[in-house]
Design a protein around this motif. Structure first.
Motif, PDB file in Angstrom:
ATOM      1  N   ARG A 221       0.829  -1.211   0.000  1.00 19.13           N
ATOM      2  CA  ARG A 221       0.000   0.000   0.000  1.00 19.13           C
ATOM      3  C   ARG A 221       0.861   1.256   0.000  1.00 19.13           C
ATOM      4  O   ARG A 221       0.561   2.226  -0.704  1.00 19.13           O
ATOM      5  N   GLN A 222       1.921   1.251   0.794  1.00 21.58           N
ATOM      6  CA  GLN A 222       2.806   2.427   0.834  1.00 21.58           C
ATOM      7  C   GLN A 222       3.485   2.641  -0.514  1.00 21.58           C
ATOM      8  O   GLN A 222       3.608   3.778  -0.992  1.00 21.58           O
ATOM      9  N   ILE A 223       3.940   1.553  -1.139  1.00 20.08           N
ATOM     10  CA  ILE A 223       4.590   1.661  -2.450  1.00 20.08           C
ATOM     11  C   ILE A 223       3.584   2.149  -3.487  1.00 20.08           C
ATOM     12  O   ILE A 223       3.909   2.999  -4.333  1.00 20.08           O
ATOM     13  N   ALA A 224       2.358   1.637  -3.432  1.00 20.11           N
ATOM     14  CA  ALA A 224       1.323   2.072  -4.379  1.00 20.11           C
ATOM     15  C   ALA A 224       1.041   3.560  -4.234  1.00 20.11           C
ATOM     16  O   ALA A 224       0.848   4.278  -5.225  1.00 20.11           O
ATOM     17  N   LEU A 270      11.212  -3.650 -23.518  1.00 25.04           N
ATOM     18  CA  LEU A 270      10.362  -4.766 -23.111  1.00 25.04           C
ATOM     19  C   LEU A 270      11.023  -5.646 -22.052  1.00 25.04           C
ATOM     20  O   LEU A 270      10.536  -6.748 -21.774  1.00 25.04           O
ATOM     21  N   ASN A 271      12.133  -5.184 -21.459  1.00 21.40           N
ATOM     22  CA  ASN A 271      12.735  -5.911 -20.344  1.00 21.40           C
ATOM     23  C   ASN A 271      11.792  -5.865 -19.148  1.00 21.40           C
ATOM     24  O   ASN A 271      11.107  -4.861 -18.915  1.00 21.40           O
ATOM     25  N   LYS A 272      11.779  -6.946 -18.367  1.00 23.36           N
ATOM     26  CA  LYS A 272      10.851  -7.052 -17.238  1.00 23.36           C
ATOM     27  C   LYS A 272      11.625  -7.211 -15.940  1.00 23.36           C
ATOM     28  O   LYS A 272      12.606  -7.945 -15.880  1.00 23.36           O
ATOM     29  N   VAL A 273      11.144  -6.543 -14.909  1.00 25.41           N
ATOM     30  CA  VAL A 273      11.718  -6.715 -13.577  1.00 25.41           C
ATOM     31  C   VAL A 273      10.579  -6.915 -12.590  1.00 25.41           C
ATOM     32  O   VAL A 273       9.587  -6.183 -12.601  1.00 25.41           O
ATOM     33  N   GLY A 274      10.709  -7.964 -11.769  1.00 22.89           N
ATOM     34  CA  GLY A 274       9.720  -8.230 -10.745  1.00 22.89           C
ATOM     35  C   GLY A 274      10.160  -7.649  -9.412  1.00 22.89           C
ATOM     36  O   GLY A 274      11.360  -7.460  -9.165  1.00 22.89           O
ATOM     37  N   ILE A 275       9.213  -7.338  -8.552  1.00 21.16           N
ATOM     38  CA  ILE A 275       9.490  -6.781  -7.226  1.00 21.16           C
ATOM     39  C   ILE A 275       8.726  -7.620  -6.212  1.00 21.16           C
ATOM     40  O   ILE A 275       7.485  -7.672  -6.248  1.00 21.16           O
ATOM     41  N   LEU A 331      12.651  -2.932   3.766  1.00 23.95           N
ATOM     42  CA  LEU A 331      11.238  -2.621   3.967  1.00 23.95           C
ATOM     43  C   LEU A 331      11.010  -1.640   5.115  1.00 23.95           C
ATOM     44  O   LEU A 331       9.940  -1.041   5.220  1.00 23.95           O
ATOM     45  N   ALA A 332      12.034  -1.468   5.954  1.00 23.00           N
ATOM     46  CA  ALA A 332      11.921  -0.519   7.066  1.00 23.00           C
ATOM     47  C   ALA A 332      11.943   0.924   6.582  1.00 23.00           C
ATOM     48  O   ALA A 332      11.579   1.844   7.315  1.00 23.00           O
ATOM     49  N   PHE A 338      11.447   2.761  -2.580  1.00 24.37           N
ATOM     50  CA  PHE A 338      10.782   3.224  -3.809  1.00 24.37           C
ATOM     51  C   PHE A 338      11.767   3.967  -4.711  1.00 24.37           C
ATOM     52  O   PHE A 338      11.642   3.932  -5.937  1.00 24.37           O
ATOM     53  N   GLY A 339      12.764   4.618  -4.107  1.00 19.54           N
ATOM     54  CA  GLY A 339      13.795   5.275  -4.909  1.00 19.54           C
ATOM     55  C   GLY A 339      14.527   4.284  -5.788  1.00 19.54           C
ATOM     56  O   GLY A 339      14.948   4.616  -6.914  1.00 19.54           O
ATOM     57  N   GLU A 340      14.704   3.051  -5.307  1.00 20.30           N
ATOM     58  CA  GLU A 340      15.332   2.011  -6.122  1.00 20.30           C
ATOM     59  C   GLU A 340      14.399   1.562  -7.239  1.00 20.30           C
ATOM     60  O   GLU A 340      14.836   1.285  -8.358  1.00 20.30           O
TER      61      GLU A 340
END
Length: 363
Positions: A221-224, A270-275, A331-332, A338-340
């Motif tokens: 939620r914070q990232i969104a 079209l490169n993909k990165v998952g989080i 995550l702390a 989010f900057g990353e």
């Protein structure tokens, strides 16, 4: 006032120059070939492009390459009667006749090559862009019984959603961006009415409250929220890549094996990165260990670790998604995290997009 694209300006200038030259050549071409209808002669050249070139999948970066692909397909279609790269097939006899007309004189040869060069210029944006393979042209997101599809050229056929494959290369927006979802909306399989969004704010509201909130993760939620703020702050929010939430491993299959927390697809490469957000409390901590010996606890911990590692290998092997994993320490500090993520939201145009501007400057 929007800033003029110098690359597009240079292409338009070349287009005008070629068109002027074609007008000068036409009377001589008509006399040499006996074809008096200009449009019919142009169709004889341009109407065969989809037959000789796989326009749905080929990425072509120069007019020389376009001409080469065309000629190679032309020769093959003559040699292999009825062969086609994807468009309507033509008989060898018809193509041999066309070849004789196009090689009739120096004027017809020049007209032929210039016409193809102009065709490349006019379809430049479609031809040079990387396009997803057919199997990668749709993604499905969301949890069980709350899944949505994002397609490039969606059409409802026989009770299900699919892409109009012939139109994927013509899509007017950058793939997998805010502009993309505003154009197509989201679809629900079995429902012929797409879910549309009137503007950026409306989509971002849906993204936060409907797509992300059900996960129950405070981190998501914070990232969104930070993503929504980032999009709204951009000069061209429609060009920002989507932060795709809950990407389903098995697409629209009702029983899905895995979901990724977030994914970003670069619309240019079209490169993909998952989080993946992996706090210890939900991804590592073991409960109910009372009465278990050390070996049993170790075996259970190892099984959890293997399951998580298998998930990320599977996404890479099937979907070419490399995954960034964030544990408790990053995550702390969600703003820093989010900057990353933010660097994957910034577009870097490929060098070849500058070729026409550079040609104009040097020549």
């Amino acid at each position: 006032m929007a800033k003029r694209d110098p690359n597009k300006t240079a292409r338009n200038k070349l287009d005008t120059e070629i068109t002027d030259r074609l007008k000068v050549l036409w009377p001589k071409v008509a006399k040499d070939t006996g074809v008096q209808n200009l449009h019919a002669f142009n169709a004889l050249i341009g109407g065969k492009a989809a037959t000789f070139i796989d326009l749905k999948n080929e990425v072509i970066s120069s007019h020389e390459e376009y001409l080469s692909q065309y000629l190679k397909g032309f020769a093959r279609a003559i040699a292999e009667d009825g062969w086609t790269a994807g468009g309507a097939p033509f008989s060898s006899e018809t193509l041999k006749h066309n070849k004789q007309l196009l090689l009739k004189s120096a004027a017809t040869k020049e007209y032929f090559t210039l016409f193809l060069k102009r065709s490349f210029l006019r379809h430049y944006e479609e031809l040079v862009r990387n396009r997803p393979a057919i199997q990668d042209a749709e993604i499905w997101i969301g949890q069980n019984n709350s899944d949505y599809g994002l397609l490039i050229t969606p059409r409802y056929k026989n009770g299900t959603w699919e892409n109009d494959k012939s139109e994927i290369r013509h899509f007017g927006h950058l793939y997998w961006t805010i502009g993309h979802i505003l154009e197509t909306g989201l679809v629900v399989d079995g429902d012929p009415n797409p879910m549309s969004f009137a503007n950026v704010d409306e989509y971002l509201n849906f993204f936060q409250k409907v797509l992300v909130r059900p996960s129950g993760s405070i981190y998501e939620r914070q990232i969104a929220k930070l993503y929504a703020e980032y999009v709204k702050a951009q000069d061209k929010p429609e060009e920002v890549p989507l932060l795709i939430s809950e990407l389903r491993y098995n697409g629209k299959d009702k029983r899905h094996k895995y979901r990724l927390d977030f994914c970003i697809i670069n619309p240019i490469t079209l490169n993909k990165v998952g989080i993946e957000l992996s706090p210890w409390s939900t991804h590592g901590k073991l409960v109910g260990t009372k009465g278990k010996n050390q070996q049993q606890i170790n075996d259970e911990a190892q099984a959890n670790f293997e399951k998580e590692a298998e998930k990320h290998r599977a996404y890479f092997q099937k979907h070419s998604i490399s995954t960034l994993i964030y544990t408790d320490k990053p995550l702390a500090d969600i703003p820093k995290l989010f900057g990353e993520i933010e660097k994957y939201l910034k577009l870097r145009p490929e060098t070849r997009q500058l070729e026409f501007q550079l040609m104009a400057e040097f020549l």
